[in-house]
Design a protein around this motif. Sequence first.
Motif, PDB file in Angstrom:
ATOM      1  N   HIS A   1       0.902  -1.219   0.064  1.00  6.41           N
ATOM      2  CA  HIS A   1      -0.152   0.055  -0.030  1.00  6.41           C
ATOM      3  C   HIS A   1       0.883   1.080   0.166  1.00  6.41           C
ATOM      4  CE1 HIS A   1      -3.975   1.466   0.486  1.00  6.41           C
ATOM      5  NE2 HIS A   1      -3.611   2.285   1.639  1.00  6.41           N
TER       6      HIS A   1
ATOM      7  N   TRP B   1       0.928   0.525   8.835  1.00  3.83           N
ATOM      8  CA  TRP B   1      -0.398   0.288   8.980  1.00  3.83           C
ATOM      9  C   TRP B   1      -0.599  -1.216   9.289  1.00  3.83           C
ATOM     10  CZ3 TRP B   1      -4.104  -0.343   4.215  1.00  3.83           C
ATOM     11  CH2 TRP B   1      -5.544  -0.329   4.606  1.00  3.83           C
TER      12      TRP B   1
ATOM     13  N   ASP C   1      -5.551   4.586   6.830  1.00  2.00           N
ATOM     14  CA  ASP C   1      -4.376   3.821   6.086  1.00  2.00           C
ATOM     15  C   ASP C   1      -3.141   4.401   5.959  1.00  2.00           C
ATOM     16  OD1 ASP C   1      -5.496   5.545   4.381  1.00  2.00           O
ATOM     17  OD2 ASP C   1      -5.068   4.177   2.681  1.00  2.00           O
TER      18      ASP C   1
END
Length: 244
Positions: free
Chosen positions: A44, A61, A84
């Motif tokens: 991510h 995260w 996030d």
Amino acid sequence: MVKRILSAILGLLLVAVPLWANDGGCMDTIETSAGDLQISFIGHGTLMFAFDGKIIHVDPWSKLADYAKLPKADLILITHEHQDHLDLAAVELLTKPGTQMVASRPAAVHLPGSLVMQNGESKTVQGLAIEAVPAYNLVHMRSEGVPFHPKGNGNGYVVTFGGTRVLVAGDTENTPELKGLQGVDVAFLPMNLPYTMTPEMVADAALALQPKILYPYHFGETDTARILDLLAGSGIDVRIRAMQ
């Protein structure tokens, strides 16, 4: 196009080696004038850098890794306040005596003792030169007139590791401030809709920045082959890693 895709896969197999087997991470090593920079691709928008005996975590995260098993942080960089990217549980697990946190102002509200960096500011933290770059949307909106990332809320960061300038752009589009950066050697540019950039926007930013290495990151389900096509022949080393 098939040749470029195979080349990217081969590069992944040759350059990225398992680092945190339980968490699915991998690592690249980049030489700098002051020693190796190790980059761990946790997923991510989440990264970990190891350099000169220091560990730097970016937007940790808990969904992506067991942070109890990862090295504690000397420095934590938080780009903005979305869940996030700002995970207090992960930050707590990574914090040790002497850990320093750098955050945008809205994120710093949740991080007592953190160092606030506003867009355009430069500071030296843990011996590293850090520049805060505006990160915001120009086009993609939550609703009419309400961008997913308003200007002034979020940061990208340019961190200099032994003369090698590494840009972690945060959640942004191809803004004038981003494209106006000079001397970026390694760039992490986000490529997921509707929140950040299309591959075309990433290509536009990359062609302006002209980094030696581009890592598209935070790309969700975006077809990463598209950025390989768009930057074919540009001279930019586009490296696709597991950064969904």
